[in-house]
Design an enzyme around this catalytic site. Structure first.
Site, PDB file in Angstrom:
ATOM      1  N   GLY A  94      -0.920  12.052  26.715  1.00  0.00           N
ATOM      2  CA  GLY A  94      -0.983  13.476  26.400  1.00  0.00           C
ATOM      3  C   GLY A  94      -0.441  14.311  27.543  1.00  0.00           C
ATOM      4  N   SER A  95      -0.929  15.527  27.659  1.00  0.00           N
ATOM      5  CA  SER A  95      -0.438  16.468  28.664  1.00  0.00           C
ATOM      6  C   SER A  95      -0.983  16.130  30.047  1.00  0.00           C
ATOM      7  CB  SER A  95      -0.865  17.894  28.290  1.00  0.00           C
ATOM      8  OG  SER A  95      -2.277  18.022  28.411  1.00  0.00           O
ATOM      9  N   CYS A  98       7.442  12.567  24.766  1.00  0.00           N
ATOM     10  CA  CYS A  98       7.265  12.614  26.219  1.00  0.00           C
ATOM     11  C   CYS A  98       8.537  12.170  26.921  1.00  0.00           C
ATOM     12  CB  CYS A  98       6.076  11.756  26.652  1.00  0.00           C
ATOM     13  SG  CYS A  98       6.129  10.077  26.035  1.00  0.00           S
ATOM     14  N   GLY A 102      -4.617  14.763  31.378  1.00  0.00           N
ATOM     15  CA  GLY A 102      -4.688  13.626  32.278  1.00  0.00           C
ATOM     16  C   GLY A 102      -5.513  13.900  33.520  1.00  0.00           C
ATOM     17  N   GLU A 133      -0.557   8.115  30.634  1.00  0.00           N
ATOM     18  CA  GLU A 133       0.848   8.303  30.258  1.00  0.00           C
ATOM     19  C   GLU A 133       0.976   9.758  29.835  1.00  0.00           C
ATOM     20  OE1 GLU A 133       4.097   9.038  29.112  1.00  0.00           O
ATOM     21  OE2 GLU A 133       3.277   8.480  27.163  1.00  0.00           O
TER      22      GLU A 133
END
Length: 525
Positions: free
Chosen positions: A238-239, A294, A243, A260
């Protein structure tokens, strides 16, 4: 739409929790298709009390599953792959409906699931440890890998099924159980996948709680999982903002994470590049999934001598991109995930202009009967500088920043200094490339071997993925996937990523009648 949902075993209202039983006593969560803004279906989210029940069942499933031989665990994943083959078209269509991907990308995501199941099945017979020579006589030393526990998986809307499979196939083969918290924007994809896994387990006599599901708000259910000491590993996609929270909470209890996170991926285009090849890679990387990968191409760092020619090619290609319903044949770009994403894109375009950039093409909202739901835009090309604040950020939208390096007077110079190194122009482009907080995917287009090798060297790209003459998107499952810096440092999918889902144990066996100590230490003599 309703036929696709029905064929996958979904209903108008679905339970959002699974642990062998389906649970859902919380608030209703509607899934709106970005294609037209209509409701596809709904999920009843789980409550904090139901989380405890699901987590308890998943943990107890792990306690049994860890003792099952790894090749037998691999057979379950093999059958999951076969089950996915049978529903590839329907599940791919659901991905398109719920995430807005074009049909080819939706089915491609399901193919990734099938591929990682094949990979993990083979892996089930290759969970190798090492043997080491002991310095003590008549001693044997080796290492082995044991199942880790209950693995938490947090996935994002843009890959609503593949990311789950990357983690799940490997973790389940390694002897772990799964506790999956999917994006609240794509809950039906998660329910559909869990139902497929449940059917495989029911048919083989496996406890289906190894594929547990928790759909609920991040501030309640998500925080419970992050704080749960029975979850030794959380793999989160995710963002960067998300994270940071995952890393903080899980790290505080000394748990492990696979993070990630965001990417600000660039392609360097040198004077020795094949421009037609570079153009095709850039368009796919920037426009595919409406810029919501991403690994999407965000920046093109192009030598000044070929900047004009490349921009001309890109604009011509952008004008030909069919935008519309992602389920219709011929569409290459569907909608953004929701209106909030559209607003974020429009705000980014405004900031580019405020910082001194120029919009070269696109960047408009699309409205009318052909574009219902309010989530369609034209992809944008903007001239910018690498140091712009907006360029330093990841905007999850089809905005491509064109950034120049080098100067015209040096364009025809093969540019080697007296030590034989590649030109300082390339050094400049690599410095720009690395000069962002994120470090996921990267690429260079050149037919010059020296330039390619420098880009891949220790002084080159600082990303987890670095490519030559292919774009930033389209990673294969055989390689470990992930990046550095604010991208989080985690690795999912192939290579030796399986080690993250297991615990390493070093063993020493003394088969003598003496008790020698390491390092020649004498004790009590």
């Amino acid at each position: 739409m309703h036929e696709i949902v029905r064929k996958l075993g979904l209903e108008e209202l679905n339970a959002g929790g699974f642990c062998g039983d389906w649970l859902g006593g919380g608030d209703r969560l509607e899934s709106l298709s970005p294609i037209d803004g209509k409701v596809i279906g709904a999920v009843r989210q789980i409550t904090p009390q139901e989380y405890e029940k699901i987590a308890d069942r998943a943990y107890n499933a792990f306690l049994k599953w860890r003792s099952v031989p790894a090749p037998v665990r691999g057979e379950t994943i093999r059958q999951l792959g076969d089950a996915l083959r049978k529903v590839k078209s329907d599940l791919g269509a659901l991905v398109s409906l719920e995430a807005g991907k074009i049909r080819a990308e939706g089915e491609g995501e399901v193919q990734e699931m099938i591929d990682i199941c094949d990979f993990a099945t083979g892996l089930s017979r290759q969970l190798y440890g090492l043997s080491m020579h002991s310095e003590r006589p008549l001693h044997r030393m080796y290492e082995q890998w044991h199942p880790l526990g209950m693995v938490g998986v947090i996935s994002a809307f843009n890959f609503p099924v593949a990311v789950w499979s990357w983690n799940t196939a490997l973790a389940v083969v390694c002897g772990d159980s799964i506790l999956w918290k999917p994006s609240s924007q794509t809950p039906l994809c998660a329910v559909a996948c869990t139902k497929i896994a449940e059917r495989v387990c029911r048919s083989t006599g496996v406890d289906p709680a190894i594929f547990s599901l928790i759909i609920g708000p991040g501030k309640t259910v998500g925080e419970q999982m992050l704080n749960d000491h029975h979850v030794p590993l959380v793999s989160a996609t995710g963002s960067c903002k998300m994270g940071y929270r995952v890393g903080e909470v899980v790290g505080k209890r000394l748990g492990r994470t696979i993070l990630e996170l965001g990417g600000n991926n660039a392609i360097i285009v040198t004077p020795e590049a094949d421009l037609s090849l570079a153009m095709r890679a850039i368009v796919f990387g920037a426009v595919g999934t409406a810029g919501q990968r991403c690994t999407s191409t965000r920046r093109v760092i192009v030598h000044e001598s070929i900047r004009g020619a490349l921009i001309e090619k890109l604009i011509a290609a952008y004008k030909q991109v069919p935008i519309g319903n992602p389920l219709e044949s011929g569409t290459l770009m569907g909608p953004l995930i929701d209106k909030k994403a559209v607003d974020s894109m429009m705000d980014a375009i405004k900031r580019v202009k405020q910082e001194g950039g120029e919009i070269l093409y696109g960047g408009q909202k699309l409205e009318g009967e052909k574009y219902p739901g309010g989530c369609y835009v034209t992809p944008c090309i903007a001239a910018a500088r690498n140091e712009f604040k907006i360029v330093q950020e990841e905007t999850f939208a089809p905005i491509l920043y064109i950034i120049s390096y080098g100067n015209q007077s040096r364009a025809s110079d093969p540019s080697r200094d007296r030590k034989g190194a590649v030109s300082t122009d390339l050094d400049e482009s690599i410095a720009m490339h690395n000069g962002v907080p994120q470090g996921l995917s990267s690429a260079i287009f050149t037919r010059n071997l020296l330039e390619a090798e420098q880009f891949l060297s220790t002084a080159g790209s600082d990303c987890g993925i670095a490519n030559v003459n292919i774009g930033t998107s389209g990673a294969e499952i055989g390689g470990a996937f992930g990046g550095e810096k604010e991208t989080g440092g985690g690795r999912e999918s192939g290579s030796d990523s399986w080690k993250a889902y297991m615990r390493r144990q070093t063993n020493t066996i003394n088969y003598s009648t003496e008790l020698p100590l390491a390092q020649g230490i004498k004790f009590g003599e």
